[in-house]
Design a protein around this motif. Structure first.
Motif, PDB file in Angstrom:
ATOM      1  N   LYS A   1       0.839  -1.207   0.000  1.00  0.00           N
ATOM      2  CA  LYS A   1       0.000   0.000   0.000  1.00  0.00           C
ATOM      3  C   LYS A   1       0.872   1.254   0.000  1.00  0.00           C
ATOM      4  O   LYS A   1       0.552   2.250  -0.666  1.00  0.00           O
ATOM      5  N   TYR A   2       1.962   1.211   0.720  1.00  0.00           N
ATOM      6  CA  TYR A   2       2.890   2.348   0.752  1.00  0.00           C
ATOM      7  C   TYR A   2       3.421   2.639  -0.655  1.00  0.00           C
ATOM      8  O   TYR A   2       3.452   3.794  -1.092  1.00  0.00           O
ATOM      9  N   TYR A   3       3.826   1.589  -1.375  1.00  0.00           N
ATOM     10  CA  TYR A   3       4.332   1.782  -2.739  1.00  0.00           C
ATOM     11  C   TYR A   3       3.250   2.359  -3.649  1.00  0.00           C
ATOM     12  O   TYR A   3       3.509   3.261  -4.456  1.00  0.00           O
ATOM     13  N   LEU A   4       2.035   1.834  -3.537  1.00  0.00           N
ATOM     14  CA  LEU A   4       0.948   2.320  -4.380  1.00  0.00           C
ATOM     15  C   LEU A   4       0.609   3.772  -4.067  1.00  0.00           C
ATOM     16  O   LEU A   4       0.329   4.564  -4.980  1.00  0.00           O
ATOM     17  N   ASP A   5       0.641   4.127  -2.808  1.00  0.00           N
ATOM     18  CA  ASP A   5       0.380   5.525  -2.427  1.00  0.00           C
ATOM     19  C   ASP A   5       1.461   6.440  -2.995  1.00  0.00           C
ATOM     20  O   ASP A   5       1.174   7.567  -3.417  1.00  0.00           O
TER      21      ASP A   5
END
Length: 218
Positions: free
Chosen positions: A179-183
């Motif tokens: 999720k961090y990468y996608l954000d």
């Protein structure tokens, strides 16, 4: 059956395409014309239906029409667009894909490559080619953000339809990290002036920027 139209003012190429596709049962050629206007008008006048599933579009036509405008008109009509050109200049390739083209091939490719590209485009994917890969690899434009290899891996998997958990498992990271990468990817696109908030938005950016494949099995 995938319907195909060709827009090119090279009569020899049009005859060659007709001959090629005549022996390709999964593709049906429905029109071969010299201008986008001729394709969209048709013999019976304008129609609300897409002229074909996939349009093979020459980049530079003798009628002086702008390549970007032609691509936009075809996409607005409901067709997907595969650019077929003798020109492989980086800026032209990038401009074509940014305008909505679903792939870019030079005219020296063989029938097998063309058929595979048409099938990919008809399925909603981007038709990858060495010309397209080179153009993106050397793109210095401001609208395509710089995405790290790990961000790209996560983006491709998630945009292909995998859940966040499945994406994380595929990338060998935790769902929180995925999720961090996608954000981060979303933020980079937003900073580049291309609002990206949802999974659908991410899939659209993957297609627009030619950074697939988005198939999780690839």
């Amino acid at each position: 059956m995938i319907t195909v139209a060709v827009v090119d003012d090279d009569r020899m190429l049009l005859d060659g395409i007709r001959s090629w596709l005549a022996d390709t049962p999964q593709l049906r050629l429905v029109a071969a014309v010299a201008t986008v206007g001729e394709l969209l008008t048709g013999p019976d006048g304008p129609t609300s239906r897409p002229p074909a599933d996939v349009v093979l579009l020459d980049l530079l036509l003798k009628d002086g029409s702008e390549p970007v405008a032609n691509i936009c008109r075809l996409r607005a009509a409901g067709s997907r667009v595969l650019v077929i050109s003798t020109v492989a200049g980086r800026e032209r390739v990038i401009a074509a894909v940014a305008a909505g083209a679903d792939g870019y091939l030079t005219k020296d490719n063989d029938l097998e490559t063309l058929v595979a590209a048409v099938e990919a485009v008809a399925a909603g994917d981007t038709a990858h080619s060495p010309e397209l890969a080179f153009a993106w690899a050397h793109d210095t434009g401001q609208t395509r953000p710089r995405i790290s290899p790990k961000e790209l891996e996560v983006l491709r998997a998630y945009a292909s339809g995998l859940t966040l958990k499945a994406t994380a498992r595929r990338a060998g990271i935790s769902p929180h990290t995925a999720k961090y990468y996608l954000d981060r990817v979303k933020d980079k696109y937003q900073q580049a002036g291309r609002p990206t908030y949802t999974k659908t938005d991410l899939a659209a950016r993957v297609r627009e920027d030619g950074i697939g494949p988005t198939d999780p099995d690839n």
